[in-house]
Design a protein around this motif. Structure first.
Motif, PDB file in Angstrom:
ATOM      1  N   ALA A  19       0.838  -1.201   0.000  1.00  9.90           N
ATOM      2  CA  ALA A  19       0.000   0.000   0.000  1.00  9.90           C
ATOM      3  C   ALA A  19       0.870   1.247   0.000  1.00  9.90           C
ATOM      4  O   ALA A  19       1.979   1.256   0.537  1.00  9.90           O
ATOM      5  CB  ALA A  19      -0.920  -0.007   1.215  1.00  9.90           C
ATOM      6  N   ALA A  20       0.336   2.311  -0.583  1.00 13.59           N
ATOM      7  CA  ALA A  20       1.008   3.607  -0.635  1.00 13.59           C
ATOM      8  C   ALA A  20       0.136   4.639   0.089  1.00 13.59           C
ATOM      9  O   ALA A  20      -1.057   4.424   0.293  1.00 13.59           O
ATOM     10  CB  ALA A  20       1.240   4.025  -2.087  1.00 13.59           C
ATOM     11  N   ILE A  21       0.738   5.761   0.437  1.00 18.30           N
ATOM     12  CA  ILE A  21       0.030   6.827   1.151  1.00 18.30           C
ATOM     13  C   ILE A  21      -1.286   7.188   0.466  1.00 18.30           C
ATOM     14  O   ILE A  21      -2.311   7.343   1.117  1.00 18.30           O
ATOM     15  CB  ILE A  21       0.928   8.086   1.271  1.00 18.30           C
ATOM     16  CG1 ILE A  21       2.068   7.845   2.257  1.00 18.30           C
ATOM     17  CG2 ILE A  21       0.122   9.317   1.650  1.00 18.30           C
ATOM     18  CD1 ILE A  21       1.651   7.842   3.713  1.00 18.30           C
ATOM     19  N   ILE A  27      -8.579   2.505   1.335  1.00 13.46           N
ATOM     20  CA  ILE A  27      -8.507   1.434   2.333  1.00 13.46           C
ATOM     21  C   ILE A  27      -9.467   1.755   3.475  1.00 13.46           C
ATOM     22  O   ILE A  27     -10.237   0.885   3.913  1.00 13.46           O
ATOM     23  CB  ILE A  27      -7.062   1.263   2.861  1.00 13.46           C
ATOM     24  CG1 ILE A  27      -6.157   0.714   1.760  1.00 13.46           C
ATOM     25  CG2 ILE A  27      -7.043   0.353   4.084  1.00 13.46           C
ATOM     26  CD1 ILE A  27      -4.672   0.743   2.111  1.00 13.46           C
ATOM     27  N   HIS A  28      -9.448   2.989   3.944  1.00 14.22           N
ATOM     28  CA  HIS A  28     -10.330   3.397   5.035  1.00 14.22           C
ATOM     29  C   HIS A  28     -11.794   3.191   4.654  1.00 14.22           C
ATOM     30  O   HIS A  28     -12.593   2.665   5.439  1.00 14.22           O
ATOM     31  CB  HIS A  28     -10.067   4.858   5.412  1.00 14.22           C
ATOM     32  CG  HIS A  28     -10.852   5.308   6.582  1.00 14.22           C
ATOM     33  ND1 HIS A  28     -11.988   6.077   6.454  1.00 14.22           N
ATOM     34  CD2 HIS A  28     -10.688   5.081   7.908  1.00 14.22           C
ATOM     35  CE1 HIS A  28     -12.492   6.312   7.655  1.00 14.22           C
ATOM     36  NE2 HIS A  28     -11.723   5.725   8.556  1.00 14.22           N
ATOM     37  N   HIS A  29     -12.155   3.579   3.455  1.00 11.38           N
ATOM     38  CA  HIS A  29     -13.538   3.419   2.990  1.00 11.38           C
ATOM     39  C   HIS A  29     -13.935   1.939   2.978  1.00 11.38           C
ATOM     40  O   HIS A  29     -15.025   1.581   3.439  1.00 11.38           O
ATOM     41  CB  HIS A  29     -13.704   4.043   1.604  1.00 11.38           C
ATOM     42  CG  HIS A  29     -15.077   3.901   1.049  1.00 11.38           C
ATOM     43  ND1 HIS A  29     -16.162   4.604   1.530  1.00 11.38           N
ATOM     44  CD2 HIS A  29     -15.561   3.105   0.060  1.00 11.38           C
ATOM     45  CE1 HIS A  29     -17.246   4.251   0.866  1.00 11.38           C
ATOM     46  NE2 HIS A  29     -16.904   3.353  -0.041  1.00 11.38           N
ATOM     47  N   LEU A  30     -13.066   1.085   2.453  1.00 14.04           N
ATOM     48  CA  LEU A  30     -13.343  -0.359   2.435  1.00 14.04           C
ATOM     49  C   LEU A  30     -13.534  -0.898   3.849  1.00 14.04           C
ATOM     50  O   LEU A  30     -14.491  -1.629   4.122  1.00 14.04           O
ATOM     51  CB  LEU A  30     -12.183  -1.114   1.775  1.00 14.04           C
ATOM     52  CG  LEU A  30     -12.173  -1.259   0.277  1.00 14.04           C
ATOM     53  CD1 LEU A  30     -10.873  -1.918  -0.171  1.00 14.04           C
ATOM     54  CD2 LEU A  30     -13.360  -2.048  -0.201  1.00 14.04           C
ATOM     55  N   GLU A  47      -4.681   5.637  12.332  1.00 11.37           N
ATOM     56  CA  GLU A  47      -4.150   4.274  12.523  1.00 11.37           C
ATOM     57  C   GLU A  47      -3.647   3.702  11.201  1.00 11.37           C
ATOM     58  O   GLU A  47      -2.607   3.043  11.161  1.00 11.37           O
ATOM     59  CB  GLU A  47      -5.241   3.341  13.073  1.00 11.37           C
ATOM     60  CG  GLU A  47      -5.584   3.542  14.512  1.00 11.37           C
ATOM     61  CD  GLU A  47      -6.728   2.639  14.921  1.00 11.37           C
ATOM     62  OE1 GLU A  47      -6.497   1.777  15.789  1.00 11.37           O
ATOM     63  OE2 GLU A  47      -7.841   2.794  14.365  1.00 11.37           O
ATOM     64  N   LEU A  48      -4.401   3.940  10.140  1.00  9.77           N
ATOM     65  CA  LEU A  48      -3.989   3.411   8.836  1.00  9.77           C
ATOM     66  C   LEU A  48      -2.689   4.039   8.364  1.00  9.77           C
ATOM     67  O   LEU A  48      -1.824   3.346   7.832  1.00  9.77           O
ATOM     68  CB  LEU A  48      -5.101   3.613   7.807  1.00  9.77           C
ATOM     69  CG  LEU A  48      -6.372   2.814   8.080  1.00  9.77           C
ATOM     70  CD1 LEU A  48      -7.447   3.174   7.063  1.00  9.77           C
ATOM     71  CD2 LEU A  48      -6.095   1.327   8.077  1.00  9.77           C
ATOM     72  N   TYR A  49      -2.526   5.332   8.563  1.00  8.12           N
ATOM     73  CA  TYR A  49      -1.257   5.966   8.193  1.00  8.12           C
ATOM     74  C   TYR A  49      -0.110   5.387   9.021  1.00  8.12           C
ATOM     75  O   TYR A  49       0.961   5.111   8.489  1.00  8.12           O
ATOM     76  CB  TYR A  49      -1.324   7.485   8.362  1.00  8.12           C
ATOM     77  CG  TYR A  49      -2.098   8.172   7.260  1.00  8.12           C
ATOM     78  CD1 TYR A  49      -1.682   8.084   5.935  1.00  8.12           C
ATOM     79  CD2 TYR A  49      -3.246   8.903   7.544  1.00  8.12           C
ATOM     80  CE1 TYR A  49      -2.388   8.705   4.923  1.00  8.12           C
ATOM     81  CE2 TYR A  49      -3.957   9.537   6.539  1.00  8.12           C
ATOM     82  CZ  TYR A  49      -3.526   9.422   5.223  1.00  8.12           C
ATOM     83  OH  TYR A  49      -4.227  10.038   4.213  1.00  8.12           O
TER      84      TYR A  49
END
Length: 164
Positions: A19-21, A27-30, A47-49
């Motif tokens: 994954a990239a920035i 990703i968050h939406h999913l 958290e994802l970052y």
């Protein structure tokens, strides 16, 4: 069903990559969609970052079609987390592609066991995982699960694969 046209082009090829920035919003939406259904715990953008390097995505037509993460607990145990496939891409094997890539990564860094908590153990069984009691995974239960709002009534099933 008629045979394919001789000059017919195959559909776009999915790519599994780290994954990239720029993938974080997708990703968050999913993950939010699955969290709203109660199928996984919500994760904030922050958290994802912070955990971006744990994630791999399946990209097709410039879009994140699926994602999954590898979290490391100890020198021998890791977990597949946040494994989701966008509804538009279900049934195309993208989950299997991601799990295969996460297993490769786990082996490459020297993990000996890889687990997941899931509502679909059959999917993981097809990939070589076996169902195990949660109490055989104290690294997960006492490190992460005790902080979960579902801790006292967790209905997920633990699966594990031994890596060679």
């Amino acid at each position: 069903m008629p045979p394919p046209e001789p000059n017919a082009r195959p559909g776009p090829t999915p790519t599994v990559r780290p994954a990239a920035i720029g993938d974080v919003p997708e990703i968050h939406h999913l993950l939010e969609q699955y969290a709203q259904q109660g199928n996984l715990l919500p994760r904030t953008m922050n958290e994802l970052y912070r955990h971006l390097r744990d994630f791999f995505v399946v990209e097709i037509d410039g879009r994140v079609a699926a994602c999954g993460a590898l979290e490391i607990f100890t020198e021998s145990l890791g977990e597949i987390r946040s494994l989701v496939v966008h509804d538009d891409y279900k049934g195309r094997g993208f989950g299997r592609l991601l799990v295969g890539r996460l297993i490769e990564e786990a082996r490459a860094i020297g993990l000996r066991r890889l687990m997941a908590l899931t509502y679909v153990p059959g999917f993981f069984h097809k990939l070589g995982f076996k169902t195990v009691p949660k109490d055989t995974l104290p690294e997960k239960v006492w490190g992460i699960c005790v902080k979960c709002y579902k801790y006292n009534h967790c209905d997920e099933i633990a699966v594990l694969i031994e890596l060679r």
